[in-house]
Scaffold this motif. Structure first.
Motif, PDB file in Angstrom:
ATOM      1  N   ALA A 110       0.825  -1.206   0.000  1.00 51.60           N
ATOM      2  CA  ALA A 110       0.000   0.000   0.000  1.00 51.60           C
ATOM      3  C   ALA A 110       0.861   1.259   0.000  1.00 51.60           C
ATOM      4  O   ALA A 110       0.524   2.248  -0.643  1.00 51.60           O
ATOM      5  N   LEU A 111       1.990   1.229   0.713  1.00 54.45           N
ATOM      6  CA  LEU A 111       2.828   2.424   0.841  1.00 54.45           C
ATOM      7  C   LEU A 111       3.910   2.528  -0.227  1.00 54.45           C
ATOM      8  O   LEU A 111       4.516   3.572  -0.391  1.00 54.45           O
ATOM      9  N   LEU A 112       4.145   1.456  -0.966  1.00 53.48           N
ATOM     10  CA  LEU A 112       5.216   1.420  -1.956  1.00 53.48           C
ATOM     11  C   LEU A 112       5.046   2.471  -3.052  1.00 53.48           C
ATOM     12  O   LEU A 112       6.016   3.034  -3.537  1.00 53.48           O
ATOM     13  N   TYR A 113       3.818   2.775  -3.422  1.00 47.81           N
ATOM     14  CA  TYR A 113       3.539   3.692  -4.527  1.00 47.81           C
ATOM     15  C   TYR A 113       3.017   5.044  -4.040  1.00 47.81           C
ATOM     16  O   TYR A 113       2.442   5.804  -4.812  1.00 47.81           O
ATOM     17  N   LEU A 114       3.216   5.338  -2.775  1.00 51.53           N
ATOM     18  CA  LEU A 114       2.691   6.552  -2.153  1.00 51.53           C
ATOM     19  C   LEU A 114       3.103   7.831  -2.879  1.00 51.53           C
ATOM     20  O   LEU A 114       2.306   8.750  -3.026  1.00 51.53           O
ATOM     21  N   SER A 115       4.320   7.870  -3.385  1.00 51.31           N
ATOM     22  CA  SER A 115       4.809   9.083  -4.058  1.00 51.31           C
ATOM     23  C   SER A 115       4.084   9.348  -5.382  1.00 51.31           C
ATOM     24  O   SER A 115       4.157  10.446  -5.917  1.00 51.31           O
ATOM     25  N   GLN A 116       3.355   8.358  -5.900  1.00 46.38           N
ATOM     26  CA  GLN A 116       2.635   8.515  -7.160  1.00 46.38           C
ATOM     27  C   GLN A 116       1.143   8.799  -6.954  1.00 46.38           C
ATOM     28  O   GLN A 116       0.365   8.790  -7.903  1.00 46.38           O
ATOM     29  N   ALA A 117       0.754   9.080  -5.724  1.00 45.73           N
ATOM     30  CA  ALA A 117      -0.661   9.295  -5.406  1.00 45.73           C
ATOM     31  C   ALA A 117      -1.193  10.552  -6.075  1.00 45.73           C
ATOM     32  O   ALA A 117      -0.496  11.550  -6.211  1.00 45.73           O
ATOM     33  N   SER A 118      -2.451  10.484  -6.480  1.00 44.94           N
ATOM     34  CA  SER A 118      -3.141  11.615  -7.103  1.00 44.94           C
ATOM     35  C   SER A 118      -4.171  12.165  -6.133  1.00 44.94           C
ATOM     36  O   SER A 118      -4.906  11.416  -5.492  1.00 44.94           O
ATOM     37  N   TYR A 119      -4.231  13.488  -6.071  1.00 52.60           N
ATOM     38  CA  TYR A 119      -5.187  14.171  -5.201  1.00 52.60           C
ATOM     39  C   TYR A 119      -6.569  14.123  -5.843  1.00 52.60           C
ATOM     40  O   TYR A 119      -6.736  14.459  -7.006  1.00 52.60           O
ATOM     41  N   ASN A 120      -7.572  13.677  -5.075  1.00 51.31           N
ATOM     42  CA  ASN A 120      -8.939  13.579  -5.599  1.00 51.31           C
ATOM     43  C   ASN A 120      -9.854  14.694  -5.120  1.00 51.31           C
ATOM     44  O   ASN A 120     -10.913  14.893  -5.691  1.00 51.31           O
ATOM     45  N   GLY A 121      -9.477  15.365  -4.051  1.00 55.95           N
ATOM     46  CA  GLY A 121     -10.314  16.433  -3.530  1.00 55.95           C
ATOM     47  C   GLY A 121     -10.375  16.403  -2.017  1.00 55.95           C
ATOM     48  O   GLY A 121      -9.748  15.577  -1.368  1.00 55.95           O
ATOM     49  N   SER A 122     -11.172  17.310  -1.485  1.00 55.09           N
ATOM     50  CA  SER A 122     -11.303  17.434  -0.038  1.00 55.09           C
ATOM     51  C   SER A 122     -12.770  17.521   0.328  1.00 55.09           C
ATOM     52  O   SER A 122     -13.557  18.158  -0.371  1.00 55.09           O
ATOM     53  N   GLN A 123     -13.135  16.848   1.419  1.00 56.99           N
ATOM     54  CA  GLN A 123     -14.500  16.916   1.899  1.00 56.99           C
ATOM     55  C   GLN A 123     -14.460  16.965   3.424  1.00 56.99           C
ATOM     56  O   GLN A 123     -13.854  16.099   4.057  1.00 56.99           O
ATOM     57  N   ASN A 124     -15.070  17.986   3.996  1.00 57.71           N
ATOM     58  CA  ASN A 124     -15.092  18.184   5.450  1.00 57.71           C
ATOM     59  C   ASN A 124     -13.686  18.216   6.042  1.00 57.71           C
ATOM     60  O   ASN A 124     -13.443  17.671   7.111  1.00 57.71           O
ATOM     61  N   GLY A 125     -12.741  18.799   5.322  1.00 60.60           N
ATOM     62  CA  GLY A 125     -11.376  18.935   5.823  1.00 60.60           C
ATOM     63  C   GLY A 125     -10.517  17.693   5.664  1.00 60.60           C
ATOM     64  O   GLY A 125      -9.380  17.667   6.114  1.00 60.60           O
ATOM     65  N   VAL A 126     -11.047  16.651   5.051  1.00 61.73           N
ATOM     66  CA  VAL A 126     -10.297  15.408   4.837  1.00 61.73           C
ATOM     67  C   VAL A 126      -9.938  15.325   3.361  1.00 61.73           C
ATOM     68  O   VAL A 126     -10.810  15.385   2.498  1.00 61.73           O
ATOM     69  N   ASP A 127      -8.653  15.212   3.083  1.00 62.10           N
ATOM     70  CA  ASP A 127      -8.181  15.110   1.704  1.00 62.10           C
ATOM     71  C   ASP A 127      -8.194  13.654   1.273  1.00 62.10           C
ATOM     72  O   ASP A 127      -7.808  12.768   2.037  1.00 62.10           O
ATOM     73  N   SER A 128      -8.618  13.392   0.042  1.00 67.52           N
ATOM     74  CA  SER A 128      -8.606  12.016  -0.471  1.00 67.52           C
ATOM     75  C   SER A 128      -7.650  11.916  -1.653  1.00 67.52           C
ATOM     76  O   SER A 128      -7.499  12.854  -2.434  1.00 67.52           O
ATOM     77  N   TYR A 129      -7.017  10.757  -1.741  1.00 72.65           N
ATOM     78  CA  TYR A 129      -6.025  10.465  -2.771  1.00 72.65           C
ATOM     79  C   TYR A 129      -6.273   9.052  -3.279  1.00 72.65           C
ATOM     80  O   TYR A 129      -6.951   8.253  -2.636  1.00 72.65           O
ATOM     81  N   SER A 130      -5.683   8.737  -4.412  1.00 66.52           N
ATOM     82  CA  SER A 130      -5.690   7.371  -4.922  1.00 66.52           C
ATOM     83  C   SER A 130      -4.383   7.142  -5.670  1.00 66.52           C
ATOM     84  O   SER A 130      -3.735   8.089  -6.126  1.00 66.52           O
ATOM     85  N   VAL A 131      -4.019   5.882  -5.765  1.00 64.69           N
ATOM     86  CA  VAL A 131      -2.803   5.522  -6.481  1.00 64.69           C
ATOM     87  C   VAL A 131      -3.014   4.156  -7.118  1.00 64.69           C
ATOM     88  O   VAL A 131      -3.636   3.274  -6.531  1.00 64.69           O
ATOM     89  N   THR A 132      -2.539   4.012  -8.337  1.00 69.57           N
ATOM     90  CA  THR A 132      -2.629   2.743  -9.037  1.00 69.57           C
ATOM     91  C   THR A 132      -1.432   1.882  -8.660  1.00 69.57           C
ATOM     92  O   THR A 132      -0.286   2.319  -8.752  1.00 69.57           O
ATOM     93  N   THR A 133      -1.732   0.668  -8.198  1.00 74.87           N
ATOM     94  CA  THR A 133      -0.695  -0.305  -7.855  1.00 74.87           C
ATOM     95  C   THR A 133      -0.840  -1.484  -8.821  1.00 74.87           C
ATOM     96  O   THR A 133      -1.832  -1.567  -9.547  1.00 74.87           O
ATOM     97  N   PRO A 134       0.100  -2.417  -8.828  1.00 77.18           N
ATOM     98  CA  PRO A 134      -0.063  -3.586  -9.687  1.00 77.18           C
ATOM     99  C   PRO A 134      -1.307  -4.410  -9.349  1.00 77.18           C
ATOM    100  O   PRO A 134      -1.764  -5.213 -10.145  1.00 77.18           O
ATOM    101  N   TYR A 135      -1.871  -4.195  -8.145  1.00 74.98           N
ATOM    102  CA  TYR A 135      -3.036  -4.960  -7.707  1.00 74.98           C
ATOM    103  C   TYR A 135      -4.345  -4.214  -7.875  1.00 74.98           C
ATOM    104  O   TYR A 135      -5.393  -4.727  -7.534  1.00 74.98           O
TER     105      TYR A 135
END
Length: 164
Positions: free
Chosen positions: A104-129
């Motif tokens: 889960a943490l291996l690809y952290l540097s490639q995460a994309s910002y998806n937005g913020s809701q109620n002060g919580v930022d959401s991100y996603s990242v594509t992994t081989p899985y």
């Protein structure tokens, strides 16, 4: 009148540009406590990620408390009490807590910002899985779901990484 319109336009542009800040930067190097659950068993530990070096120390359940999984770019060292062994990180099951957390943490540097809701930022990242989803507060992870195992890791007390 022209001067007034110019000042009004300039003020509106400055306010608009100031409100269009860049998305929060996700911290890729940090130390935190984590917990997750497999079936009805709670797992907890500490993670310290600094560049390509990641150390996972298990705290719960008591049967694995004190086990240390030390990942580097050259492999994996597993320690428990006075015993240790080196291994290829790929041999550790992807469904194990340390294996899933590493994935889960291996690809952290490639995460994309998806937005913020109620002060919580959401991100996603594509992994081989598949796609890992995560949330962060002030750039520090609060939660990440690893797509292969389906494990959801919750983080607390994030801080800058410590040197070991």
């Amino acid at each position: 009148m022209k001067r007034f319109l110019f000042l009004l336009t300039a003020t509106v542009l400055i306010i608009a540009l100031a409100s269009c800040g860049s998305p929060p930067t996700l911290k890729t190097d940090f130390s935190a406590m984590f917990n997750t659950q497999i079936d009805s068993t709670d797992y907890a530990g500490a993670v310290n990620k600094n560049g390509d070096h990641m150390t996972i120390t298990m705290k719960e359940p008591y049967t694995i408390a004190g086990m240390v999984f030390d990942y580097t770019d050259s492999g994996l060292s597993i320690r428990s009490n006075s015993h240790s062994t080196n291994a290829d990180a790929d041999y550790l099951s992807d469904n194990s807590v340390p294996g899933a957390l590493r994935n889960a943490l291996l690809y952290l540097s490639q995460a994309s910002y998806n937005g913020s809701q109620n002060g919580v930022d959401s991100y996603s990242v594509t992994t081989p899985y598949g796609e890992a989803t995560m949330t962060a507060d002030d750039g520090y992870l609060t939660e990440i779901t690893e797509p292969h195992s389906g494990l959801c890791f919750k983080f607390s007390a994030p801080s800058k990484p410590t040197e070991e």
